[in-house]
Design a protein around this motif. Structure first.
Motif, PDB file in Angstrom:
ATOM      1  N   ASP A 105      35.416  45.122  47.342  1.00 57.67           N
ATOM      2  CA  ASP A 105      36.398  45.687  46.406  1.00 57.67           C
ATOM      3  C   ASP A 105      37.500  44.686  46.085  1.00 57.67           C
ATOM      4  OD1 ASP A 105      34.977  48.049  46.407  1.00 57.67           O
ATOM      5  OD2 ASP A 105      36.320  49.098  47.787  1.00 57.67           O
ATOM      6  N   GLU A 150      36.019  41.836  43.804  1.00 57.22           N
ATOM      7  CA  GLU A 150      35.759  42.287  42.436  1.00 57.22           C
ATOM      8  C   GLU A 150      37.060  42.592  41.694  1.00 57.22           C
ATOM      9  OE1 GLU A 150      31.275  44.195  42.924  1.00 57.22           O
ATOM     10  OE2 GLU A 150      33.011  45.545  42.792  1.00 57.22           O
ATOM     11  N   LYS A 151      38.105  42.927  42.420  1.00 57.01           N
ATOM     12  CA  LYS A 151      39.411  43.110  41.790  1.00 57.01           C
ATOM     13  C   LYS A 151      39.987  41.753  41.372  1.00 57.01           C
ATOM     14  CE  LYS A 151      44.014  45.126  42.543  1.00 57.01           C
ATOM     15  NZ  LYS A 151      44.881  45.846  43.509  1.00 57.01           N
ATOM     16  N   TYR A 182      38.157  39.057  40.744  1.00 56.27           N
ATOM     17  CA  TYR A 182      37.271  38.477  39.728  1.00 56.27           C
ATOM     18  C   TYR A 182      36.439  39.599  39.087  1.00 56.27           C
ATOM     19  CZ  TYR A 182      38.575  34.296  42.296  1.00 56.27           C
ATOM     20  OH  TYR A 182      39.297  33.307  42.906  1.00 56.27           O
ATOM     21  N   PRO A 183      37.025  40.339  38.161  1.00 53.09           N
ATOM     22  CA  PRO A 183      36.356  41.491  37.553  1.00 53.09           C
ATOM     23  C   PRO A 183      35.033  41.153  36.862  1.00 53.09           C
ATOM     24  CG  PRO A 183      38.699  41.462  37.006  1.00 53.09           C
ATOM     25  CD  PRO A 183      38.389  40.150  37.632  1.00 53.09           C
ATOM     26  N   LYS A 218      30.025  40.842  39.813  1.00 54.00           N
ATOM     27  CA  LYS A 218      29.576  42.026  40.530  1.00 54.00           C
ATOM     28  C   LYS A 218      28.868  41.616  41.808  1.00 54.00           C
ATOM     29  CE  LYS A 218      28.320  46.336  41.248  1.00 54.00           C
ATOM     30  NZ  LYS A 218      29.313  47.375  41.626  1.00 54.00           N
ATOM     31  N   VAL A 219      29.292  42.197  42.934  1.00 46.72           N
ATOM     32  CA  VAL A 219      28.662  41.901  44.217  1.00 46.72           C
ATOM     33  C   VAL A 219      27.576  42.937  44.509  1.00 46.72           C
ATOM     34  CG1 VAL A 219      28.989  41.603  46.697  1.00 46.72           C
ATOM     35  CG2 VAL A 219      30.774  40.854  45.109  1.00 46.72           C
ATOM     36  N   TRP A 258      32.939  33.245  46.215  1.00 48.90           N
ATOM     37  CA  TRP A 258      33.075  34.241  47.292  1.00 48.90           C
ATOM     38  C   TRP A 258      33.594  33.585  48.567  1.00 48.90           C
ATOM     39  CZ3 TRP A 258      32.646  39.422  48.372  1.00 48.90           C
ATOM     40  CH2 TRP A 258      32.459  39.791  49.713  1.00 48.90           C
TER      41      TRP A 258
END
Length: 366
Positions: A77, A80-81, A83-84, A87-88, A300
């Motif tokens: 979470d 992804e916040k 780097y919108p 998608k992981v 990541w």
């Protein structure tokens, strides 16, 4: 939850299914250093992040992650916040299953993940197959020295095996003092051993022989007495819940963060003052040697080893970073700590077999 890993049966089945002929304790011939990350590894700062993000979006905007981390969603979470556009896709299972899946895909020459997040010994086995690529990014400078020691992977957090107890069943002033005291018959039926903690057993045995001068025969005798006083639990989370519910008085190898999380929610549990030694196990982040999304993998890794360390600390785990705002080490100052990586994990079958033999006849808790 940490299950037994690297048993002969698991490795045989995994490698046969995968069509891979060599065991993960031997280096694979012909492996080469990955070139997938070459164009990014000299970059730093904002230039690095911008280039990685742009490349990650061109790769498809996804990251494939295999993990045994029960708190992984918090990291996903956060990432992804930050780097919108990325998608992981996380596959989470116990560490044994993660290991088996990686080995099978390697044998089939179909690497389907970019990053692994799992336990020390499983990562050692995967690295012995030359499947991992050393992280060389700028985040390394902010990490503890013991986080950067592993070959092929980098510790992102540490799990501490501690002795935890139920404060209603173990009154103040009667807390356990020494590990050897648990051999006393007064603890009969009051202790819990976790089904998969052969690595804890290996490390504690090594500590007692190498650091305390006990013979292996003396150590074996001590553990047999402790086992006679114990009940068997499967999984540290379940073990922690049972401890809080009073199904036994003491958990011999529960995680410090399991106790602290339960305590925060009102459970009558504690592990301080700590029974020494505390066994520390590095849990790591590893880049695959043949990733499908190398830029996303590096993005990541950069994030988890920097900003992500605050999320790890907030989950009451021990981060790998030297400094994390607001973090207070859960292990009391002056406590003797013994690192799992000091143990000889090369003969996994030996330790698995010894732990299996120790647990025979130990009744299940609950």
């Amino acid at each position: 939850m940490h299950h037994r890993v690297l048993t002969a049966g698991l490795l045989a089945s995994g490698l046969v299914l995968a069509g891979c002929g060599s065991p993960p304790t031997a280096k694979s011939a012909g492996s080469k250093e990955s070139k997938a990350y070459a164009e990014y590894e000299g970059l730093k700062g904002e230039e690095r992040t911008k280039k990685l993000l742009a490349a990650a979006e061109k790769e498809g905007g996804v990251l494939d992650l295999y993990t045994s981390n029960t708190d992984i969603q918090e990291l996903v979470d956060g990432f992804e916040k930050a780097y919108p556009g990325i998608k992981v896709r996380a596959f989470r299972a116990n560490s044994e299953t993660v290991l088996q899946r990686v080995l099978q895909e390697h044998g089939a020459r179909k690497t389907r993940n970019d990053v692994i997040d799992t336990n020390d010994i499983e990562l050692r086995a995967i690295n012995d197959e030359n499947l991992l690529h050393d992280y060389k990014g700028p985040a390394l400078k902010g990490l503890r020295s013991d986080a950067t020691k592993p070959e092929g992977w980098t510790a992102e957090r540490f799990n501490a095996f501690v002795v935890g107890w139920n404060t209603k069943l173990v009154p103040k002033g009667e807390e356990p003092k020494k590990f050897a005291d648990f051999a006393d018959p007064k603890w009969k039926g009051k202790l819990s051993i976790e089904l998969g903690d052969w690595d804890w057993y290996m490390s504690m045995s090594t500590y007692l022989t190498e650091e305390k001068g006990m013979s292996q025969k003396e150590v074996d005798k001590l553990f047999k007495k402790i086992a006679k006083n114990s009940k068997l639990a499967k999984g540290h989370t379940v073990q922690g819940e049972m401890l809080g519910a009073g199904q036994f008085s003491v958990a011999m190898s529960v995680y410090s963060h399991t106790v602290d999380k339960a305590k925060e929610k009102g459970a009558p549990v504690e592990f301080r003052p700590a029974v020494q030694p505390v066994i520390m196990r590095p849990n790591g982040l590893a880049l695959m040697n043949e990733p499908r999304h190398p830029a996303a993998a590096l993005l990541w890794a950069d994030w988890v080893l920097t900003e992500g360390q605050e999320i790890i600390a907030d989950s009451k785990r021990i981060p790998a970073a030297k400094e994390v705002p607001g973090f207070k080490d859960p292990i009391p100052a002056g406590t003797e700590v013994y690192s799992l990586d000091k143990s000889d994990a090369s003969d996994n079958q030996k330790w698995n077999s010894a732990y299996d033999a120790l647990l025979r006849g130990v009744p299940k808790a609950g």
